[in-house]
Design an enzyme around this catalytic site. Structure first.
Site, PDB file in Angstrom:
ATOM      1  N   THR A   9      -7.669  -5.766  13.905  1.00  0.00           N
ATOM      2  CA  THR A   9      -6.765  -5.404  15.004  1.00  0.00           C
ATOM      3  C   THR A   9      -5.351  -5.052  14.532  1.00  0.00           C
ATOM      4  O   THR A   9      -4.527  -4.616  15.323  1.00  0.00           O
ATOM      5  CB  THR A   9      -6.675  -6.556  16.032  1.00  0.00           C
ATOM      6  OG1 THR A   9      -6.252  -7.743  15.351  1.00  0.00           O
ATOM      7  CG2 THR A   9      -8.015  -6.807  16.700  1.00  0.00           C
ATOM      8  N   CYS A 126       1.398  -1.043  -1.734  1.00  0.00           N
ATOM      9  CA  CYS A 126       1.437   0.374  -1.334  1.00  0.00           C
ATOM     10  C   CYS A 126       2.347   1.216  -2.221  1.00  0.00           C
ATOM     11  O   CYS A 126       1.965   2.303  -2.671  1.00  0.00           O
ATOM     12  CB  CYS A 126       1.853   0.499   0.127  1.00  0.00           C
ATOM     13  SG  CYS A 126       3.309  -0.479   0.555  1.00  0.00           S
ATOM     14  N   HIS A 234       5.984   6.235   2.634  1.00  0.00           N
ATOM     15  CA  HIS A 234       6.984   5.782   1.665  1.00  0.00           C
ATOM     16  C   HIS A 234       7.352   6.922   0.715  1.00  0.00           C
ATOM     17  O   HIS A 234       6.483   7.714   0.315  1.00  0.00           O
ATOM     18  CB  HIS A 234       6.424   4.624   0.826  1.00  0.00           C
ATOM     19  CG  HIS A 234       6.205   3.353   1.577  1.00  0.00           C
ATOM     20  ND1 HIS A 234       6.673   3.119   2.845  1.00  0.00           N
ATOM     21  CD2 HIS A 234       5.538   2.214   1.205  1.00  0.00           C
ATOM     22  CE1 HIS A 234       6.319   1.896   3.238  1.00  0.00           C
ATOM     23  NE2 HIS A 234       5.635   1.332   2.260  1.00  0.00           N
TER      24      HIS A 234
END
Length: 329
Positions: A9, A126, A234
């Site tokens: 979720t 990331c 990013h």
């Protein structure tokens, strides 16, 4: 192929579901997993509805692979339980990244390290992922001595609360804060908590993870990570010093040939990577490729990627694809 998505979720969990569908990963049964408060709610995947279960319940359903994106606490508690049950875990938190017994994998860079013994595989940070995809072909050719990276990171990296804060501030509304300061029309030079050495945890992740993924501790890395009020992805300014000299045309060719990289480098026509262009893409975009005129054998690059996709969800799914291709699931 039963696939569990733990944290289904959340922002990254939702993106994992999208990527699984888009890339046609061979899911025969989806097991969406979330906390007790979401139990019983339904999630739609490829036109079918699936009920959310708790992490404990999902183990009994015996998926072949579980893609975790529910934070370090959940991963620390449940990943070993899944692994003990024979389920391969791809974990998106920082819980296992620097564990010497666990592989830290970006498929285009070090996918060859995966083996049948790997039951908990760490998905890197990331900002590290998008950088090492670009570093790999350059290190192979010229040998990297040192990397200086400054990041310009999207609020989506913090999560839904941060996105809401930005939108609230933009609309002039009061609301819950993800950051200690306003983020709209501002720049916050802090991502994660400060360490004793004055670096933030995010900065140290980039330094340590780069060495581990590249399999070379001789590469010296220093980082400054910054949060900016954007959504799409990013961005990174990367300065790389090599052992051997390079030719700019050859650098562009090497990057263009690298799997998962798109070169966007045409300053004459104002073409360079931007977060808006990276949004929704799986590839890492690289541009502003130029020689550092202040130092020999050194280059400057501008690297952009969608942090929820290649920086998280896509990389996790690519690891699962590679495991499946190798017959390890």
């Amino acid at each position: 192929m039963k696939v569990a998505v733990v944290g289904a979720t959340g922002l990254v969990g939702s993106e994992i579901l999208t990527v699984l569908a888009e890339r046609n990963f061979p899911v025969t049964e989806l097991i969406p997993v979330a906390s007790e408060r979401s139990k019983g709610k339904e999630i739609e995947f490829k036109g079918k509805k699936y009920k959310i279960v708790t992490p404990s319940e999902a183990i009994a359903l015996n998926p072949q692979v579980a893609l975790f994106s529910a934070g370090g606490g959940t991963s620390t508690e449940f990943a070993p339980q899944y692994a003990a049950a024979g389920i391969t875990v791809v974990d998106n938190s920082s819980a296992w990244r620097m564990d010497p017994s666990k592989k830290l994998v970006v498929p285009e860079v070090n996918g060859d390290v995966l083996s049948a013994e790997d039951k908990i595989i760490a998905n890197p940070n990331c900002s590290t992922i998008q950088m090492v995809v670009v570093l790999k072909p350059l290190h192979d050719k010229y040998k990297i001595k040192r990397v200086v990276v400054s990041t310009y990171q999207s609020v989506t990296g913090t999560g839904v609360k941060a996105v809401t804060q930005l939108m609230d501030e933009r609309a002039g509304k009061q609301g819950e804060k993800a950051y200690p300061y306003e983020i709209d029309l501002n720049v916050i030079p802090q991502i994660d908590v400060f360490q004793d050495n004055g670096y933030t945890k995010e900065e140290m992740k980039m330094i340590l993870e780069t060495n581990k993924i590249m399999g070379d501790d001789s590469i010296r890395v220093t980082a400054t990570t910054v949060r900016i009020p954007v959504m799409g992805g990013h961005s990174e300014s990367v300065n790389i010093e090599f052992e051997n000299d390079f030719d700019l045309a050859e650098v562009r060719a090497l990057l263009a040939d690298q799997e998962g990289v798109i070169v966007v480098d045409d300053p004459a026509n104002l073409k360079y990577p931007m977060p808006k262009d990276a949004h929704g893409k799986d590839e890492v975009l690289v541009g502003r490729i130029r020689r550092d005129e202040s130092q020999d054998k050194t280059i400057n690059l501008w690297v952009v990627a969608d942090n929820l996709r290649k920086g998280a969800a896509t990389n996790a799914v690519q690891i699962a694809e590679l495991l499946n291709k190798k017959g390890l699931l």
